[in-house]
Design an enzyme around this catalytic site. Structure first.
Site, short mmCIF file in Angstrom:
data_model
loop_
_atom_site.label_atom_id
_atom_site.label_comp_id
_atom_site.label_asym_id
_atom_site.label_seq_id
_atom_site.Cartn_x
_atom_site.Cartn_y
_atom_site.Cartn_z
N ARG A 258 40.02 31.91 35.12
CA ARG A 258 40.83 32.12 35.68
C ARG A 258 42.05 30.44 36.41
O ARG A 258 41.04 29.63 35.76
CB ARG A 258 40.61 31.79 37.58
N SER A 350 34.23 38.82 48.86
CA SER A 350 35.40 39.12 49.26
C SER A 350 35.97 40.72 49.34
O SER A 350 35.83 41.12 48.48
CB SER A 350 37.05 37.97 48.79
N1 LIG Z 1 37.38 29.80 39.64
C1 LIG Z 1 35.53 30.53 40.33
N2 LIG Z 1 34.30 30.09 39.95
C2 LIG Z 1 33.59 30.41 40.26
N3 LIG Z 1 33.68 31.76 41.29
C3 LIG Z 1 34.46 31.90 41.43
C4 LIG Z 1 35.98 32.13 41.74
N4 LIG Z 1 37.04 32.27 41.78
C5 LIG Z 1 36.36 33.62 42.43
N5 LIG Z 1 35.19 33.59 42.19
C6 LIG Z 1 33.84 34.13 42.80
O1 LIG Z 1 34.58 35.38 42.70
C7 LIG Z 1 34.65 36.06 44.14
C8 LIG Z 1 35.79 37.54 44.30
O2 LIG Z 1 36.97 36.41 44.29
S1 LIG Z 1 38.19 36.96 44.60
O3 LIG Z 1 39.13 36.35 44.31
O4 LIG Z 1 37.98 36.29 46.56
N6 LIG Z 1 38.02 38.45 45.11
C9 LIG Z 1 38.26 39.56 43.74
O5 LIG Z 1 38.51 38.97 43.00
C10 LIG Z 1 38.01 40.26 44.45
N7 LIG Z 1 38.29 41.42 43.21
C11 LIG Z 1 36.56 41.17 45.03
O6 LIG Z 1 36.03 40.85 43.66
C12 LIG Z 1 34.50 34.81 45.18
O7 LIG Z 1 34.31 35.49 46.53
C13 LIG Z 1 34.16 34.03 44.77
O8 LIG Z 1 31.90 34.41 45.19
#
Ligand SMILES: Nc1ncnc2c1ncn2[C@@H]1O[C@H](COS(=O)(=O)NC(=O)[C@@H](N)CO)[C@@H](O)[C@H]1O
Length: 423
Positions: A258, A350
């Site tokens: 990301r 999430s």
């Molecule tokens: N940049 C990041 N760095 C570390 N952990 C992250 C990051 N972005 C998201 N996460 C973790 O990934 C989880 C899911 O990300 S989310 O965007 O909320 N949801 C999804 O990606 C959905 N596919 C459910 O998993 C978050 O709750 C968090 O625990």
């Protein structure tokens, strides 16, 4: 995206959804474009019928009238050659607007423009009262030699991390623990690529509105997915599944990428928000049945709550607001675990239900018992994402000597009861 027929018949419901989700969409523009496309289609069909009739007339024509009819046929062909590209252009514009149509959220979603309107619905466990001054996760890592943020920045840039020794092994133990929980729940484990295609990102919903979060490879030849959900959601794209093959229930471990565009200044230290992380993802593709979707939603959420309980972390359950859940969601519930150094809960999971919003984008369909072809419903949830969960685990389970206890459920995977300093 929504069904065009539904939009035509229930514009007021779509207008409500646009308002609730603050969708970047002008519904009147979409409806006008839809009328233009329909009118042009009718005009082209009319001309095609005339051309066919004219072709028959040419075949039957007397020699002296042939030339006139042939000329007429050519004129109709020229008009079609002008109108058909125009139709394709209008249909492309209409599709781009359809991508922005939002799912109507469930009636229990808190109404509000952002996460400040999210509502805590349940709390599990109590934040620990420390009898010594606890360290934050970065200090614990530095004290024990469990990682190296400076060298990570040197080799990878900002928002990166290196784990060393026990902490590196702990991350692997946690991911396998989470996978086993998913397999016990009957989900099929998959390893999927992180390299993906634009179509899969449109099918997921990340494109077009969340494009800035996605790393591009070779000028768009490929993209790095931010979650295995993108790949899992496109697995059956374009297929028509027999109903008795549903529900598809997958769990997948994948590296997630990301850009975190727009997060400048947020969580810049440590493991909370990084550019590349690992996640075990839950994904369900089921019949277009709201009761069944709701049951899967509860099942997926309880699996994640079970994981947090097994990790012995205090957490809370949060009902996500209409403005925070995003265009495609019917319902979203987040789990947030306690972070002692921040004295607050932070998101770790999430859970989302999207009805047929993703299925219409990705072409996910099935044939029901009566032979009718329908778009499926999809859901997804986090099983476990590292390294963010390490922040909570290190801080909540730390001992005064700086060692960190391993929750009982994970000890068989890690092989020890405690993380020890790296020699
Ligand atoms: N940049 C990041 N760095 C570390 N952990 C992250 C990051 N972005 C998201 N996460 C973790 O990934 C989880 C899911 O990300 S989310 O965007 O909320 N949801 C999804 O990606 C959905 N596919 C459910 O998993 C978050 O709750 C968090 O625990």
């Amino acid at each position: 995206m929504l069904d065009l027929k539904f939009i035509r018949e229930h514009p007021e419901q779509v207008r409500r959804a646009i308002e609730l989700k603050n969708a970047p969409l002008d519904l009147d523009q979409l409806l006008a474009l839809d009328q233009q496309v329909l009118a042009l289609k009718r005009q082209i069909e009319q001309l095609q019928a005339e051309r066919n009739a004219n072709a028959k007339a040419v075949a039957r024509a007397q020699p002296e009238e042939r030339e006139v009819l042939v000329e007429k046929g050519r004129a109709i062909g020229a008009e079609l050659a002008r109108l058909e590209p125009r139709l394709r252009e209008l249909e492309a514009q209409l599709k781009n607007l359809l991508y922005l149509t939002p799912t109507l959220p469930w009636e229990g979603a808190p109404v509000g423009p952002d996460d400040s309107f999210n509502v805590e619905t349940r709390v599990h466990g109590n934040p620990r009262v420390f009898l010594f001054e606890p360290l934050d996760h970065v200090a614990l890592i530095e004290k024990n030699g469990w990682g190296d943020f400076e060298r990570a920045a040197k080799v990878s840039g900002s928002r990166s991390y290196i784990l060393r020794g026990d902490l590196m092994l702990y991350e692997l133990a946690l991911l396998r623990f989470a996978l086993d929980r998913m397999i016990e729940a009957g989900f099929t484990p998959l390893s999927v690529p992180s390299l993906t295609k634009a179509e899969a990102l449109y099918g997921h919903g990340q494109f077009p509105t969340g494009r800035d979060q996605v790393y591009e490879v070779n000028g768009g030849e490929a993209y790095l997915a931010g979650t295995a959900e993108v790949l899992l959601n496109y697995l059956h794209a374009g297929e028509i599944l027999p109903e008795d093959e549903l529900p598809k229930t997958y769990c997948a471990l994948s590296p997630c990428f990301r850009s975190e565009a727009g997060s400048a200044g947020k969580d810049v230290r440590g493991l909370m928000r990084v550019h590349q992380f690992n996640k075990v993802e839950q994904y369900v593709l089921c019949r277009a049945d709201l009761e069944e979707s709701n049951r899967w939603f509860e099942t997926m959420l309880s699996i994640s709550e079970g994981i947090l309980q097994a990790l012995e972390l205090p957490y809370r359950v949060v009902e996500v607001s209409t403005g925070d859940m995003g265009l495609g969601k019917y319902r979203q519930v987040d789990l947030e675990a306690w972070v002692p150094s921040q004295n607050r809960y932070r998101e770790t999971h999430s859970c989302s239900a999207l009805l047929d919003w993703q299925a219409r984008r990705a072409g996910l369909r099935y044939r029901d018992a009566r032979g009718k072809v329908l778009h499926a419903y999809t859901l997804n949830n986090t099983a476990l994402a590292t390294p963010r969960i390490l922040v909570m685990l290190l801080e909540n389970h730390q001992n005064e000597d700086g060692t960190v206890n391993v929750p009982k459920a994970v000890q068989p995977y890690f092989g020890k009861e405690r993380l020890e300093p790296n020699r």
